[in-house]
Design an enzyme around this catalytic site. Structure first.
Site, PDB file in Angstrom:
ATOM      1  N   GLY A  36       0.863  -1.175   0.000  1.00  0.00           N
ATOM      2  CA  GLY A  36       0.000   0.000   0.000  1.00  0.00           C
ATOM      3  C   GLY A  36       0.890   1.212   0.000  1.00  0.00           C
ATOM      4  O   GLY A  36       1.840   1.278  -0.765  1.00  0.00           O
ATOM      5  N   SER A  54       5.908  -5.380  -0.966  1.00  0.00           N
ATOM      6  CA  SER A  54       5.883  -3.970  -1.379  1.00  0.00           C
ATOM      7  C   SER A  54       6.201  -3.039  -0.198  1.00  0.00           C
ATOM      8  O   SER A  54       7.323  -3.063   0.305  1.00  0.00           O
ATOM      9  CB  SER A  54       4.542  -3.677  -2.052  1.00  0.00           C
ATOM     10  OG  SER A  54       4.570  -2.443  -2.704  1.00  0.00           O
ATOM     11  N   ALA A  55       5.260  -2.263   0.305  1.00  0.00           N
ATOM     12  CA  ALA A  55       5.526  -1.384   1.456  1.00  0.00           C
ATOM     13  C   ALA A  55       6.016  -2.203   2.656  1.00  0.00           C
ATOM     14  O   ALA A  55       6.910  -1.771   3.392  1.00  0.00           O
ATOM     15  CB  ALA A  55       4.273  -0.597   1.830  1.00  0.00           C
ATOM     16  N   HIS A  96       8.890  -3.309  -6.736  1.00  0.00           N
ATOM     17  CA  HIS A  96       8.281  -2.981  -8.054  1.00  0.00           C
ATOM     18  C   HIS A  96       9.332  -2.339  -8.967  1.00  0.00           C
ATOM     19  O   HIS A  96       9.017  -1.390  -9.687  1.00  0.00           O
ATOM     20  CB  HIS A  96       7.106  -2.007  -7.894  1.00  0.00           C
ATOM     21  CG  HIS A  96       5.986  -2.492  -7.034  1.00  0.00           C
ATOM     22  ND1 HIS A  96       5.060  -3.410  -7.453  1.00  0.00           N
ATOM     23  CD2 HIS A  96       5.645  -2.173  -5.756  1.00  0.00           C
ATOM     24  CE1 HIS A  96       4.185  -3.636  -6.469  1.00  0.00           C
ATOM     25  NE2 HIS A  96       4.524  -2.910  -5.440  1.00  0.00           N
ATOM     26  N   GLU A 106       9.032  -7.214 -10.035  1.00  0.00           N
ATOM     27  CA  GLU A 106       7.818  -7.918  -9.590  1.00  0.00           C
ATOM     28  C   GLU A 106       7.928  -9.416  -9.871  1.00  0.00           C
ATOM     29  O   GLU A 106       8.149  -9.811 -11.024  1.00  0.00           O
ATOM     30  CB  GLU A 106       6.599  -7.325 -10.299  1.00  0.00           C
ATOM     31  CG  GLU A 106       6.331  -5.897  -9.839  1.00  0.00           C
ATOM     32  CD  GLU A 106       5.160  -5.236 -10.546  1.00  0.00           C
ATOM     33  OE1 GLU A 106       4.683  -5.763 -11.578  1.00  0.00           O
ATOM     34  OE2 GLU A 106       4.715  -4.176 -10.064  1.00  0.00           O
TER      35      GLU A 106
END
Lengths: 235, 235
Positions: B90, B122-123, B159, B194
């Site tokens: 997020g 991700s985050a 990413h 990714e």
């Protein structure tokens, strides 16, 4: 009377630095022989001197000299005596950190309120908004605050990018990011595509350039506005 | 013994949430029946409950239940009693702000040091690095610090995107942004494409997935490393 140009980018594809704006800048800076350049955003980590040379070369084409704020002993005094101010692009976190470190944000605001013409491109445009919360830049340094000049009653998203059709990348689109911004903030955001700028003169805010812009208001679906529109409704 | 998975993304194109990782996660969380999910990053502004449902649905496929940290009165206690921890993606600024607000960064670190298996996507992967300075996210809120867990001696760029050939967009490429990072910081950065993840087990850091990764070291040209490489040299 304020006289501000808030440009999405310094450079459009296939054209030289500031080239697409030079005719406009000739008028904008007609009262200024020398422009005070603020190179703090250091694109790609370039030195203040090298960055000032880039700006200088572009402004020489319209008969203006450029001096970098780092060449002055007292940056506040440099702003106080400026005939025109240009804040270039690069990294917004670096720019804002330096502006706070040198305590010049209020000096810039005062100069603009006194009618000194201002040009911002990219990071230099981000700081014209209420906050820098809608920059696209990587947070490579930690600024003391995200609060910026608040010359306009909204936030800027420069280099606005439409979603890339058929992309397989799972990172957020720009629109998703601005939607996330509105989960925590209520001010409008204007997505300025490269080649667009906001012209703020005689208390009138106008979208300029050949492209439309995308407006993001809190609790509304995003929508397009045509170039040459009055942006006074954005509050 | 630490047991950590640091994944570039939760989802690869054309596949369901966490689907490409499920076989790996079955092993990774073999000692855990229930996973503590930290939904603070709220992708797209989604609620904690809705986000926890997404994670729950994915983990149910490998026979695990999921409970959101927001369902507990005391988030520190929730971490202390966790059998496994998953921090979803997020917005990294939102995530880090919430982690500081609830004062749980050191609790998460302690749990990991005690051998509780951790998954970040991700985050949730960004925070495994020394700082969050190499996130791609928009700074929609102002966290009290950019310092993160420091589970690995470098920074993560999830990413990771290669420059788009023939692009006419003048915004910075990812590589330019990380170069700017190195104008102010010296730690290495790993650009995780990714589908890639870092597996950290028995003090060994290994690049996993089908793709190579891009390494950015201070004062060096960036270079590629092959999947299954040992990342122990990055310091």
């Amino acid at each position: 009377m304020k006289s501000i140009i808030i440009a999405s980018t310094s450079t459009i594809h296939g054209s030289g630095y500031l080239e697409y704006l030079l005719d406009e800048l000739k008028l904008h800076f007609k009262s200024a022989n020398e422009i005070l350049f603020i190179p703090y955003a250091r694109p790609g980590g370039i030195s203040h001197d090298d960055y000032t040379s880039v700006a200088s070369k572009a402004f020489s084409k319209i008969g203006k000299t450029v001096k970098g704020i780092h060449e002055y002993k007292n940056p506040k005094e440099a702003i106080l005596n400026a005939q025109g101010i240009f804040v270039g692009g690069g990294n917004t976190f670096v720019l804002v950190s330096q502006l706070y470190k040198n305590d010049v944000l209020s000096s810039i605001k005062d100069a603009i309120n006194d009618g000194i013409p201002y040009l911002g491109t990219s990071a230099g445009s981000n700081i014209c908004g209420l906050t820098m919360n809608t920059t696209n830049d990587m947070p490579i340094v930690y600024p003391p605050s995200f609060k910026t000049l608040g010359l306009v009653p909204f936030n800027i998203n420069p280099h606005y990018l439409d979603p890339i059709e058929g992309s397989t990348h799972m990172g957020e689109t720009r629109e998703t990011r601005i939607k996330e911004f509105h989960a925590y903030n209520t001010q409008p955001v204007i997505g300025l595509r490269e080649g667009s700028w906001i012209d703020f003169k005689n208390d009138t805010l106008t979208l300029k350039g050949t492209l439309d812009a995308r407006i993001f208001e809190y609790n509304k679906s995003p929508y397009e506005i045509e170039t040459n529109s009055d942006l006074g409704f954005l509050k």
